[in-house]
Design a protein around this motif. Structure first.
Motif, PDB file in Angstrom:
ATOM      1  N   SER A 350      55.232  36.674  58.376  1.00 28.34           N
ATOM      2  CA  SER A 350      53.973  37.030  59.041  1.00 28.34           C
ATOM      3  C   SER A 350      52.836  36.105  58.621  1.00 28.34           C
ATOM      4  N   PHE A 351      53.038  35.307  57.570  1.00 31.94           N
ATOM      5  CA  PHE A 351      52.008  34.350  57.182  1.00 31.94           C
ATOM      6  C   PHE A 351      52.145  33.033  57.953  1.00 31.94           C
ATOM      7  N   GLN A 352      53.192  32.903  58.772  1.00 35.63           N
ATOM      8  CA  GLN A 352      53.240  31.816  59.751  1.00 35.63           C
ATOM      9  C   GLN A 352      52.686  32.278  61.089  1.00 35.63           C
ATOM     10  N   SER A 353      53.004  33.494  61.467  1.00 31.67           N
ATOM     11  CA  SER A 353      52.453  34.047  62.713  1.00 31.67           C
ATOM     12  C   SER A 353      52.558  35.555  62.667  1.00 31.67           C
ATOM     13  N   ARG A 354      51.595  36.216  63.306  1.00 31.54           N
ATOM     14  CA  ARG A 354      51.643  37.673  63.442  1.00 31.54           C
ATOM     15  C   ARG A 354      50.902  38.071  64.711  1.00 31.54           C
ATOM     16  N   ASP A 355      51.459  39.053  65.392  1.00 33.10           N
ATOM     17  CA  ASP A 355      50.864  39.563  66.632  1.00 33.10           C
ATOM     18  C   ASP A 355      50.572  38.446  67.627  1.00 33.10           C
ATOM     19  N   GLY A 356      51.473  37.460  67.677  1.00 36.65           N
ATOM     20  CA  GLY A 356      51.338  36.377  68.638  1.00 36.65           C
ATOM     21  C   GLY A 356      50.342  35.308  68.256  1.00 36.65           C
ATOM     22  N   ARG A 357      49.757  35.402  67.067  1.00 35.21           N
ATOM     23  CA  ARG A 357      48.770  34.407  66.635  1.00 35.21           C
ATOM     24  C   ARG A 357      49.304  33.629  65.445  1.00 35.21           C
ATOM     25  N   GLY A 358      49.150  32.318  65.482  1.00 35.39           N
ATOM     26  CA  GLY A 358      49.546  31.505  64.352  1.00 35.39           C
ATOM     27  C   GLY A 358      48.634  31.734  63.165  1.00 35.39           C
ATOM     28  N   ILE A 359      49.207  31.718  61.965  1.00 35.81           N
ATOM     29  CA  ILE A 359      48.412  31.861  60.739  1.00 35.81           C
ATOM     30  C   ILE A 359      48.442  30.526  59.996  1.00 35.81           C
ATOM     31  N   LEU A 360      49.466  30.272  59.200  1.00 34.29           N
ATOM     32  CA  LEU A 360      49.622  29.000  58.501  1.00 34.29           C
ATOM     33  C   LEU A 360      50.809  28.243  59.082  1.00 34.29           C
ATOM     34  N   TYR A 394      73.288  36.836  48.945  1.00 32.50           N
ATOM     35  CA  TYR A 394      71.898  37.102  49.325  1.00 32.50           C
ATOM     36  C   TYR A 394      71.216  35.845  49.846  1.00 32.50           C
ATOM     37  N   LEU A 395      71.543  34.698  49.282  1.00 28.02           N
ATOM     38  CA  LEU A 395      71.013  33.438  49.797  1.00 28.02           C
ATOM     39  C   LEU A 395      71.536  33.177  51.204  1.00 28.02           C
ATOM     40  N   ALA A 396      72.823  33.398  51.406  1.00 33.81           N
ATOM     41  CA  ALA A 396      73.414  33.183  52.728  1.00 33.81           C
ATOM     42  C   ALA A 396      72.809  34.132  53.759  1.00 33.81           C
ATOM     43  N   SER A 397      72.620  35.387  53.371  1.00 31.64           N
ATOM     44  CA  SER A 397      72.074  36.381  54.294  1.00 31.64           C
ATOM     45  C   SER A 397      70.630  36.055  54.668  1.00 31.64           C
ATOM     46  N   ALA A 398      69.809  35.702  53.665  1.00 28.99           N
ATOM     47  CA  ALA A 398      68.413  35.362  53.941  1.00 28.99           C
ATOM     48  C   ALA A 398      68.319  34.095  54.787  1.00 28.99           C
ATOM     49  N   THR A 399      69.208  33.129  54.520  1.00 28.44           N
ATOM     50  CA  THR A 399      69.241  31.902  55.317  1.00 28.44           C
ATOM     51  C   THR A 399      69.560  32.218  56.771  1.00 28.44           C
ATOM     52  N   GLN A 400      70.539  33.087  56.971  1.00 33.73           N
ATOM     53  CA  GLN A 400      70.933  33.470  58.319  1.00 33.73           C
ATOM     54  C   GLN A 400      69.781  34.166  59.043  1.00 33.73           C
ATOM     55  N   GLU A 401      69.081  35.056  58.325  1.00 35.50           N
ATOM     56  CA  GLU A 401      67.971  35.779  58.944  1.00 35.50           C
ATOM     57  C   GLU A 401      66.820  34.837  59.271  1.00 35.50           C
ATOM     58  N   GLN A 402      66.573  33.849  58.403  1.00 36.76           N
ATOM     59  CA  GLN A 402      65.508  32.893  58.691  1.00 36.76           C
ATOM     60  C   GLN A 402      65.811  32.046  59.916  1.00 36.76           C
ATOM     61  N   SER A 403      67.085  31.856  60.215  1.00 39.78           N
ATOM     62  CA  SER A 403      67.449  31.017  61.357  1.00 39.78           C
ATOM     63  C   SER A 403      67.238  31.725  62.695  1.00 39.78           C
ATOM     64  N   SER A 404      66.923  33.026  62.638  1.00 41.34           N
ATOM     65  CA  SER A 404      66.611  33.751  63.870  1.00 41.34           C
ATOM     66  C   SER A 404      65.192  33.394  64.316  1.00 41.34           C
ATOM     67  N   MET A 405      64.629  34.157  65.190  1.00 39.76           N
ATOM     68  CA  MET A 405      63.286  33.880  65.701  1.00 39.76           C
ATOM     69  C   MET A 405      62.199  34.469  64.810  1.00 39.76           C
ATOM     70  N   LEU A 406      62.554  34.845  63.577  1.00 40.87           N
ATOM     71  CA  LEU A 406      61.609  35.506  62.677  1.00 40.87           C
ATOM     72  C   LEU A 406      60.447  34.587  62.315  1.00 40.87           C
ATOM     73  N   TYR A 407      60.726  33.291  62.099  1.00 39.92           N
ATOM     74  CA  TYR A 407      59.715  32.340  61.655  1.00 39.92           C
ATOM     75  C   TYR A 407      59.270  31.433  62.797  1.00 39.92           C
ATOM     76  N   ALA A 408      58.015  30.999  62.721  1.00 40.52           N
ATOM     77  CA  ALA A 408      57.492  30.090  63.738  1.00 40.52           C
ATOM     78  C   ALA A 408      58.115  28.710  63.621  1.00 40.52           C
TER      79      ALA A 408
END
Length: 598
Positions: A350-360, A394-408
C-alpha cells in the motif's frame, strides 16, 4: 542418472581450499556502460555509509562514535565500486547532524540520520562541492546515485534548549506532541524514569497494547516484554510468552503493519516520536512546504537519480504521495524508495499505491528480506525468524504473492540480505546464548549458505542491494572498510562482480520472474521472458556445505545445438527425468552453445 553436459571452463582458483570458488576470468568481464540512465528499475545497488567507507587511515573503526569517513573518500574509490559492476550507489544522509553524544545510549550522529541543520552538508563528511563532485564522478562512470533522506524526524531532542539548535524546525509547534496534556515540552521530551514520554511511534502503545502501572504511569517496557512475543531467540512453544505475548507466535515482535497485534494504533505509529527523535507534524503548512522544497532542492542542486526515504511507514501517506508526485513530474523523474519495515504484504504494497493512487515509486523489500535472512542463514533476530529459520517456504510464498497484481512495480523493490541497520551477511549466525550475545553457525560459518543467499539476492526480481564491506567478508555491524585496503582479489569481490556481469549480459534487470519450486530446504526460480534464450534458472538451498542436493524441478530440454550450463561457478550437475542433482552451492543455469561461461 545420466550425466548431462560436463561443463568445462577456463577458471582461476581463488584460494587453496578445496571448496574455494571457481570463477571465469577473461578480458572485458563487465559490460561497458555507454551512458548514464535514469530509470532505476531492476538496477543493482551498493550501499555506503559515508562515515565508515574511506579515510586516510588503516585502523579499523566501529561503534557509536565518529570514524570520519568522507564524501571525497567515496569519490576516490569509485573505480573500486565500479569494478564490481554496480549500477548505482546509495549513500546515507549527508545533512549536518546532531554530533552527540545523545543522552542515554544512542551515541553519536555519525550515520547521518539525526538532522540538525537541513541547510548544510555535515562538515565531517565534506562540503556541497564534495557531494557534487561525487555525484558527477558517479555519473561519469555510468552509475546512478541514490541519496538517503529523512522526512519523518530530526535529531535527538530532550529540551527546548536542544530544540533551538534544530534548523529550521526550532519550535515545538512543528512536531507531533501526542498526549502532552499539561506537561511542558521539557517534561515531555526528557528521558526519565517515567519513559515512554514522548509517545512512541514504535513499541507499546503503537505496535501493541501499552500497560500502565498501578499509579497510572505508562510502562514503556510492558514489564520487560516491549512488543515481543518471545524473550529469547529460542522459538519453542515453551518460550512463547503465551498470556503475555503481544501477537501471534509466527512473529518475533509486533511492528508496523501488524494489525493482528492487539493494541496496534496507526495514529500513534504516524504521530509518535521515534525514541527521542522528534516527529515532524506534516499537517503544519511550514513543515510540509519546507520539506517539499528541500527535497526538490537536493534533487536539482546535486542531480541525484533517486531518493531512499528513511522511516517511510511513519509518515502520512498523503504527504508521501505529494512528494513523489512532485519528483515524478520533473523533466528527469526521480523515484523514492521508502523504508517500510513490515512483513504484512498488503500493508507493505500500500506504500506503492492505495485506493488507485500512487504513493511511492519504490520500497525496500522487507517482506522478502525478513524471510530470506532466516531462510538462508538461520538468523534468529528477524521478525519472521520464529517460522522462517532454515525454511525457504516463506520466501517462496512471499515471492509468489508479490508477483501477483499486489504491487505497482516489483522492479522497484530493493531486495537485501543486510543493510546499514542489520548485521552484515558474514555475521548472520544461527544460534547464540541470547538476543545480544555472540553467536555461531549460519552464514557466519558456512560459505555455502552465504553463496545461496547471494544467488537469491542478485538474481531475484527487483533491485539487489549489497552493503559496504560485504565484498571483503566483514562480519561486524557498521565496521569501517579502509583497513581492508579496498582489495579487489577477495572471493567475495570477484563473486559479486561475476553476478553483476551475468545480470548485465543476460539483461535480467526487468525481465519476468517465476517461482518453480519452494520448500523448506530448496527455492528455485526462473528469470527471463518465456522461450527467451537469455533467461536463467536459479537453484538455491539452505543445506550445509558438502551436502548433495536433488532439486525436483529442471529446465525444459535445450533446443538443438544448445545445452544448459551453470554460468556462475561452472560446477558439474545432473539433469535427469525433470530433476537436477548438484552440490550445496547454488546453480545459475542458462542456455549456451559453447562450453564456456556466457
Amino acid at each position: 542418472m545420466a550425466l548431462a553436459h560436463l561443463v568445462w571452463i577456463t577458471s582461476l582458483v581463488l584460494g587453496k581450499a578445496e571448496n574455494d570458488i571457481l570463477l571465469l576470468q577473461r578480458p572485458g568481464l563487465l559490460l561497458e556502460r555507454t551512458a548514464h540512465e535514469h530509470d532505476l528499475a531492476g538496477r543493482s545497488v551498493y550501499l555506503i555509509m559515508t562515515d565508515r567507507f574511506s579515510r586516510d587511515n588503516d585502523q579499523p573503526c566501529e561503534g557509536d562514535n565518529w570514524c570520519n569517513g568522507t564524501l571525497k573518500g567515496i569519490t576516490a574509490h569509485l573505480d573500486y565500486i565500479d569494478g564490481m559492476g554496480w549500477d548505482c550507489i546509495w549513500v546515507t544522509p549527508v545533512v549536518r547532524n546532531v554530533y552527540g553524544p545523545d543522552q542515554g545510549e544512542s551515541g553519536y550522529g555519525y550515520h547521518g540520520y539525526w538532522a540538525q541543520d537541513f541547510y548544510e552538508i555535515d562538515p565531517s563528511f565534506g562540503s556541497k562541492e564534495d557531494l557534487k563532485e561525487l555525484v558527477s564522478e558517479t555519473h561519469r562512470r555510468g552509475m546512478c546515485f541514490i541519496l538517503d533522506v529523512v522526512l519523518n524526524h530530526v535529531g535527538p531532542v530532550h529540551s527546548l534548549k536542544e530544540l533551538s539548535r534544530i534548523k529550521p524546525f526550532n519550535d515545538p509547534g512543528f512536531f507531533n506532541l501526542l498526549n502532552i496534556s499539561g506537561m511542558t515540552f521539557d517534561d515531555y521530551a526528557t528521558k526519565a524514569a517515567n519513559w515512554p514520554y514522548p509517545v512512541q511511534a514504535l513499541g507499546p502503545g503503537a505496535a501493541c497494547w501499552l500497560d500502565y502501572t498501578e499509579d497510572g504511569i505508562p510502562d514503556g517496557t510492558n514489564n520487560g516484554t516491549y512488543c515481543n512475543n518471545y524473550l529469547t531467540n529460542n522459538y519453542s512453544f515453551e518460550n512463547y510468552l503465551q498470556d503475555r505475548a503481544h501477537g501471534p507466535a509466527y512473529l518475533k515482535y509486533c511492528g508496523t503493519g501488524d494489525y493482528i497485534c492487539p493494541g496496534y494504533n496507526e495514529t500513534v505509529v504516524l504521530n509518535g516520536w521515534f525514541y527521542d527523535l522528534p516527529d515532524l507534524n506534516h499537517s503544519v503548512p511550514f513543515v510540509r512546504h519546507f520539506l517539499k522544497e528541500w527535497v526538490l532542492h537536493m534533487v536539482k542542486e546535486f542531480h541525484v537519480d533517486g531518493l531512499r526515504l528513511d522511516t517511510a511507514s511513519y509518515i502520512p501517506p498523503d504527504f508521501l504521495a505529494e512528494v513523489q508526485d512532485m519528483l515524478l513530474h520533473l523533466a528527469r523523474p526521480v523515484p523514492i524508495f521508502g523504508e517500510v519495515t513490515a512483513v504484512n504484504l498488503s500493508y507493505h504494497a500500500s506504500f506503492q499505491s492505495r485506493d488507485g493512487r500512487g504513493i511511492l515509486a519504490g520500497l525496500s523489500n522487507f517482506p522478502l528480506t525478513y524471510s530470506a535472512i532466516p531462510g538462508y542463514c538461520g538468523w534468529p533476530n528477524a521478525i519472521l525468524s520464529p517460522i522462517a529459520q532454515f525454511d525457504l517456504t516463506y520466501l517462496a510464498s512471499a515471492t509468489q504473492e508479490q508477483s501477483s497484481m499486489l504491487y505497482a512495480d516489483t522492479d522497484l523493490l530493493m531486495n537485501m540480505m543486510d543493510n546499514q541497520d542489520e548485521m552484515p551477511i558474514a555475521g548472520l549466525y544461527h544460534t547464540s546464548a541470547g538476543p545480544f550475545s555472540p553467536g555461531e553457525g549460519g552464514c557466519q560459518d558456512d560459505r555455502s549458505l552465504l553463496l545461496n543467499a547471494w544467488a537469491w539476492l542478485m538474481f531475484a526480481k527487483g533491485m539487489p542491494v549489497v552493503t559496504w564491506g560485504d565484498e571483503q567478508g566483514n562480519p561486524f555491524y557498521r565496521m569501517s572498510l579502509w583497513q581492508h585496503g579496498w582489495k579487489t582479489d577477495t572471493w567475495q569481490y570477484k563473486l559479486l562482480r561475476r553476478m553483476n556481469h551475468i545480470r548485465a549480459r543476460r539483461q535480467l534487470g526487468r525481465t519476468a520472474a517465476k517461482v518453480q519450486h519452494g520448500s523448506k530446504r530448496l527455492f528455485v526460480f526462473q528469470r527471463g521472458e518465456p522461450n527467451s534464450i537469455a533467461g536463467v534458472w536459479v537453484f538455491t538451498n539452505n543445506l550445509p556445505s558438502g551436502s548433495e542436493v536433488v532439486y525436483p524441478v529442471a529446465p525444459p530440454p535445450a533446443p538443438p545445438g544448445m545445452h544448459w550450463q551453470d554460468i556462475l561457478f561452472g560446477q558439474l550437475f545432473d539433469i535427469s527425468e525433470g530433476r537436477v542433482a548438484a552440490g550445496s552451492r547454488p546453480l545459475v543455469l542458462a542456455l549456451s552453445t559453447e562450453h564456456v561461461s556466457s
